[in-house]
Write a protein that holds these residues in place. Structure first.
Motif, PDB file in Angstrom:
ATOM      1  N   ALA A 188       0.833  -1.203   0.000  1.00  0.00           N
ATOM      2  CA  ALA A 188       0.000   0.000   0.000  1.00  0.00           C
ATOM      3  C   ALA A 188       0.867   1.252   0.000  1.00  0.00           C
ATOM      4  O   ALA A 188       0.579   2.238  -0.698  1.00  0.00           O
ATOM      5  N   THR A 189       1.944   1.236   0.772  1.00  0.00           N
ATOM      6  CA  THR A 189       2.852   2.381   0.828  1.00  0.00           C
ATOM      7  C   THR A 189       3.544   2.598  -0.503  1.00  0.00           C
ATOM      8  O   THR A 189       3.733   3.727  -0.958  1.00  0.00           O
ATOM      9  N   GLU A 190       3.920   1.500  -1.150  1.00  0.00           N
ATOM     10  CA  GLU A 190       4.555   1.603  -2.465  1.00  0.00           C
ATOM     11  C   GLU A 190       3.599   2.233  -3.479  1.00  0.00           C
ATOM     12  O   GLU A 190       4.008   3.063  -4.304  1.00  0.00           O
ATOM     13  N   LEU A 191       2.342   1.874  -3.415  1.00  0.00           N
ATOM     14  CA  LEU A 191       1.353   2.482  -4.312  1.00  0.00           C
ATOM     15  C   LEU A 191       1.130   3.953  -3.980  1.00  0.00           C
ATOM     16  O   LEU A 191       0.943   4.783  -4.882  1.00  0.00           O
ATOM     17  N   LEU A 192       1.149   4.289  -2.692  1.00  0.00           N
ATOM     18  CA  LEU A 192       1.019   5.694  -2.303  1.00  0.00           C
ATOM     19  C   LEU A 192       2.200   6.512  -2.847  1.00  0.00           C
ATOM     20  O   LEU A 192       2.024   7.651  -3.298  1.00  0.00           O
ATOM     21  N   LEU A 250      10.065   2.699   3.394  1.00  0.00           N
ATOM     22  CA  LEU A 250      10.079   1.297   2.975  1.00  0.00           C
ATOM     23  C   LEU A 250      11.490   0.724   2.994  1.00  0.00           C
ATOM     24  O   LEU A 250      11.707  -0.417   3.427  1.00  0.00           O
ATOM     25  N   SER A 251      12.439   1.508   2.520  1.00  0.00           N
ATOM     26  CA  SER A 251      13.820   1.044   2.468  1.00  0.00           C
ATOM     27  C   SER A 251      14.365   0.728   3.857  1.00  0.00           C
ATOM     28  O   SER A 251      15.158  -0.203   4.027  1.00  0.00           O
ATOM     29  N   GLY A 304      12.118  -7.564  -1.865  1.00  0.00           N
ATOM     30  CA  GLY A 304      11.924  -6.975  -3.184  1.00  0.00           C
ATOM     31  C   GLY A 304      11.438  -5.541  -3.114  1.00  0.00           C
ATOM     32  O   GLY A 304      11.896  -4.671  -3.864  1.00  0.00           O
ATOM     33  N   ILE A 305      10.500  -5.274  -2.204  1.00  0.00           N
ATOM     34  CA  ILE A 305       9.977  -3.915  -2.045  1.00  0.00           C
ATOM     35  C   ILE A 305      11.066  -2.997  -1.503  1.00  0.00           C
ATOM     36  O   ILE A 305      11.212  -1.854  -1.954  1.00  0.00           O
ATOM     37  N   ARG A 306      11.842  -3.482  -0.540  1.00  0.00           N
ATOM     38  CA  ARG A 306      12.921  -2.664   0.013  1.00  0.00           C
ATOM     39  C   ARG A 306      13.953  -2.334  -1.062  1.00  0.00           C
ATOM     40  O   ARG A 306      14.451  -1.199  -1.141  1.00  0.00           O
TER      41      ARG A 306
END
Length: 214
Positions: free
Chosen positions: A167-171, A191-192, A200-202
């Motif tokens: 959700a944060t990545e989409l924001l 996120l990092s 993967g997201i990080r």
């Protein structure tokens, strides 16, 4: 696959963050959501199938086989739609599969309607509702109403929510769409630095931070 990642690296080096995300973001987020959705669907289907085997399980398996073989996509969609009308686990899973096939056929608006219906339905398992919301937002991230999409994501982006990283990545993606580089940078930094977020997201967040440097 190696060529794709090489193109991504080249784009990042050129500091074309917004263009990079528009080109690749939907697919990397889509993969993450698909994995989560697939896992949840498999667990739910297995639990239900242990309790009840019968006509609906056979019908669902047959529809999936048609969809996988692409021998008669129209019939697969028709069968899945019929199964989706039922108020049980197979109905829920068929709804997701119906939406997936519609999205793959570039019928995104119809797919979004189904995902939104799943998310809004009372009694829907929270995990399924969250996945439906993420899929709906993901397919509207380029042209949907930004404020409306953010309002849907924010409840999932709170600390402790299993879907917070996605959700944060989409924001952050929506912030890039608004050319709000500072907010995007802050979200990617969050996120990092989050050791609980999927690797993967990080990794993507770290790449985006580098790309967004002034």
């Amino acid at each position: 696959m190696a060529d794709i990642f090489q193109e991504v690296e080249d784009d990042l080096k050129k500091d074309r963050a917004t263009a990079w995300w528009k080109r690749y973001g939907r697919y990397v987020i889509g993969l993450a959501v698909a994995i989560v959705a697939g896992t949840a669907a498999y667990q739910a289907w297995t639990a239900y199938d242990l309790e009840q085997r019968g006509a609906r399980s056979d019908a669902y398996a047959s529809a999936l086989a048609l969809a996988a073989g692409q021998s008669d996509e129209a019939k697969a969609l028709s069968d899945l739609s019929e199964i989706a009308s039922g108020d049980d686990t197979y109905g829920m899973l068929a709804s997701f599969d119906e939406a997936r096939l519609l999205a793959a056929a570039d019928k995104t608006d119809e797919a979004v309607v189904i995902w939104d219906r799943i998310a809004a339905k009372q009694g829907t398992d929270q995990a399924f509702g969250a996945v439906a919301t993420l899929l709906s937002v993901m397919h509207q991230v380029d042209d949907g109403d930004v404020e409306s999409l953010k309002a849907r994501l924010e409840p999932l982006a709170v600390t402790g929510n299993a879907f917070r990283p996605t959700a944060t990545e989409l924001l952050a993606t929506l912030a890039l769409r608004e050319n709000d580089r500072q907010t995007a940078r802050d979200l990617f930094t969050e996120l990092s630095d989050d050791l609980t977020a999927p690797p993967g997201i990080r990794a993507r967040a770290t790449q985006m931070i580098e790309a967004l440097k002034d």
